[in-house]
Design an enzyme around this catalytic site. Structure first.
Site, PDB file in Angstrom:
ATOM      1  N   SER A 162      56.901  51.115  20.779  1.00 24.75           N
ATOM      2  CA  SER A 162      56.315  51.462  19.479  1.00 24.75           C
ATOM      3  C   SER A 162      56.440  50.260  18.553  1.00 24.75           C
ATOM      4  O   SER A 162      57.542  49.821  18.225  1.00 24.75           O
ATOM      5  CB  SER A 162      57.052  52.654  18.858  1.00 24.75           C
ATOM      6  N   HIS A 173      52.605  51.561  21.969  1.00 28.19           N
ATOM      7  CA  HIS A 173      52.483  52.845  21.270  1.00 28.19           C
ATOM      8  C   HIS A 173      52.149  52.564  19.809  1.00 28.19           C
ATOM      9  O   HIS A 173      52.871  51.848  19.118  1.00 28.19           O
ATOM     10  CB  HIS A 173      53.824  53.576  21.416  1.00 28.19           C
ATOM     11  N   ASP A 220      51.682  53.903  16.153  1.00 28.19           N
ATOM     12  CA  ASP A 220      52.025  55.005  15.249  1.00 28.19           C
ATOM     13  C   ASP A 220      51.130  54.966  14.027  1.00 28.19           C
ATOM     14  O   ASP A 220      51.367  54.214  13.078  1.00 28.19           O
ATOM     15  CB  ASP A 220      53.502  54.910  14.852  1.00 28.19           C
ATOM     16  N   MET A 252      49.802  56.582  10.748  1.00 27.17           N
ATOM     17  CA  MET A 252      50.284  57.555   9.748  1.00 27.17           C
ATOM     18  C   MET A 252      49.413  57.498   8.492  1.00 27.17           C
ATOM     19  O   MET A 252      48.984  56.420   8.076  1.00 27.17           O
ATOM     20  CB  MET A 252      51.726  57.226   9.354  1.00 27.17           C
ATOM     21  N   HIS A 310      49.142  57.325  18.677  1.00 26.65           N
ATOM     22  CA  HIS A 310      49.844  58.543  18.251  1.00 26.65           C
ATOM     23  C   HIS A 310      49.383  58.838  16.827  1.00 26.65           C
ATOM     24  O   HIS A 310      49.839  58.192  15.886  1.00 26.65           O
ATOM     25  CB  HIS A 310      51.361  58.294  18.340  1.00 26.65           C
ATOM     26  N   MET A 370      49.431  60.557  13.649  1.00 23.11           N
ATOM     27  CA  MET A 370      50.200  61.438  12.747  1.00 23.11           C
ATOM     28  C   MET A 370      49.392  61.553  11.463  1.00 23.11           C
ATOM     29  O   MET A 370      49.763  61.020  10.414  1.00 23.11           O
ATOM     30  CB  MET A 370      51.593  60.846  12.515  1.00 23.11           C
ATOM     31  N   MET A 418      58.483  65.065  19.991  1.00 25.42           N
ATOM     32  CA  MET A 418      59.184  64.292  18.957  1.00 25.42           C
ATOM     33  C   MET A 418      60.648  64.715  18.916  1.00 25.42           C
ATOM     34  O   MET A 418      60.963  65.896  18.760  1.00 25.42           O
ATOM     35  CB  MET A 418      58.558  64.548  17.577  1.00 25.42           C
ATOM     36  N   PHE A 430      58.995  57.793  10.364  1.00 26.97           N
ATOM     37  CA  PHE A 430      59.755  56.546  10.265  1.00 26.97           C
ATOM     38  C   PHE A 430      60.390  56.182  11.604  1.00 26.97           C
ATOM     39  O   PHE A 430      60.793  57.070  12.358  1.00 26.97           O
ATOM     40  CB  PHE A 430      60.865  56.679   9.206  1.00 26.97           C
ATOM     41  N   GLY A 431      60.481  54.883  11.838  1.00 27.25           N
ATOM     42  CA  GLY A 431      61.227  54.397  12.987  1.00 27.25           C
ATOM     43  C   GLY A 431      62.707  54.336  12.625  1.00 27.25           C
ATOM     44  O   GLY A 431      63.076  54.508  11.455  1.00 27.25           O
ATOM     45  N   ASP A 448      59.721  60.858  22.113  1.00 26.34           N
ATOM     46  CA  ASP A 448      59.499  59.864  21.053  1.00 26.34           C
ATOM     47  C   ASP A 448      60.467  60.121  19.894  1.00 26.34           C
ATOM     48  O   ASP A 448      60.427  61.182  19.273  1.00 26.34           O
ATOM     49  CB  ASP A 448      58.047  59.975  20.560  1.00 26.34           C
ATOM     50  N   GLY A 449      61.298  59.116  19.611  1.00 24.79           N
ATOM     51  CA  GLY A 449      62.177  59.208  18.446  1.00 24.79           C
ATOM     52  C   GLY A 449      63.641  59.038  18.801  1.00 24.79           C
ATOM     53  O   GLY A 449      64.221  59.870  19.483  1.00 24.79           O
ATOM     54  N   GLY A 450      64.194  57.911  18.383  1.00 24.64           N
ATOM     55  CA  GLY A 450      65.625  57.679  18.596  1.00 24.64           C
ATOM     56  C   GLY A 450      65.995  57.383  20.035  1.00 24.64           C
ATOM     57  O   GLY A 450      67.158  57.525  20.422  1.00 24.64           O
ATOM     58  N   GLY A 499      61.012  52.218  19.859  1.00 23.01           N
ATOM     59  CA  GLY A 499      60.621  51.310  18.786  1.00 23.01           C
ATOM     60  C   GLY A 499      61.767  50.400  18.399  1.00 23.01           C
ATOM     61  O   GLY A 499      61.926  49.296  18.942  1.00 23.01           O
ATOM     62  N   SER A 500      62.596  50.874  17.459  1.00 25.20           N
ATOM     63  CA  SER A 500      63.698  50.040  16.976  1.00 25.20           C
ATOM     64  C   SER A 500      64.645  49.635  18.110  1.00 25.20           C
ATOM     65  O   SER A 500      65.240  48.556  18.070  1.00 25.20           O
ATOM     66  CB  SER A 500      64.464  50.769  15.861  1.00 25.20           C
TER      67      SER A 500
END
Ligand code: DX5
Ligand code: ZN
Length: 221
Positions: free
Chosen positions: A5, A30, A32, A34, A62, A64, A133, A139-140, A171-173, A193-194
């Site tokens: 991401s 990916h 994102d 938004m 993705h 959003m 999710m 937010f990343g 997706d997420g964390g 991502g991060s």
């Protein structure tokens, strides 16, 4: 499979970031997208993806956004391989998913953490990928909500029972130290991502992600 991401990439060097993360072993990019309405943040849209499409493949968008149907043709036309819409945002989900396939893309559907798995049941025949999710989108860099993993297991069982080869993605964390739990729950594709872009060595991080996901598979058996 690892989807990078770019939300946490350095946007002032986006081309280099994308090229580097692909060279480092990411399987796809990916995106994102938004709108500041469906989620409380703004990112980028078709003009940025148009530029990225020159250096980035494959790509999954993705979305959003409220009213995702208005943007399907844009992202399909820019060569996105997968277009993912949210159950909570698409009022005519079956229609949207069918349109995505008709445009020659894989149809993805995403669920927010508080949206139950059962909402997917009526659309399973029309879906190629399910994106669960594990943070509230917007937010990343957020922490994975571990309680959502149970829902991933449930969706994994639903996919098995359907006999369809639907990809289950989380997706997420997702990080080197959380990917195993998501893999154990049944996810086979991971948006990171991060976890990648805030690391100092993308290649080493992606290798560690793969290793930990594979170890989890072994434990599950
Ligand atoms: C959240 C996005 C995610 C997120 C992933 O709204 O959909 O793709 O950016 O970033 P990390 O891996 O930092 O949670
Ligand atoms: Zn995402």
């Amino acid at each position: 499979m690892i989807s990078a991401s770019i939300l946490s990439a350095d946007f002032s060097h986006l081309k280099e970031e994308v090229t580097n993360v692909i060279t480092a072993g990411a399987d796809r990019i990916h995106l994102d997208v938004m709108d500041g309405h469906f989620v409380p943040n703004l990112t980028f849209g078709p003009p940025v993806v148009r530029s990225l499409s020159k250096v980035s493949r494959p790509m999954d968008a993705h979305l959003m956004v409220t009213n995702p149907e208005a943007y399907l043709a844009d992202f399909a036309g820019l060569g996105c391989d997968v277009i993912t819409v949210h159950v909570e945002a698409a009022h005519h989900l079956h229609k949207v998913l069918t349109e995505i396939r008709d445009m020659g893309c894989r149809a993805g559907v995403s669920l927010n953490p508080a949206t139950p798995a059962v909402t997917l049941e009526p659309v399973l025949p029309f879906v190629d990928e399910i994106l669960v999710m594990t943070v509230n989108p917007g937010f990343g860099g957020q922490k994975m909500i571990p309680e959502v993993l149970e829902k991933i297991s449930k969706i994994h069982r639903m996919i098995d029972a359907s006999g369809r080869g639907i990809v289950l993605e989380v997706d997420g964390g997702v990080k080197v130290d959380t990917i195993a739990a998501a893999a154990r729950a049944g996810a086979t594709r991971f948006v990171v991502g991060s976890g990648i872009f805030k690391s100092s060595d993308y290649g080493a991080t992606i290798a560690a992600l793969r290793k930990n996901a594979a170890l989890a598979d072994t434990i599950a058996v």
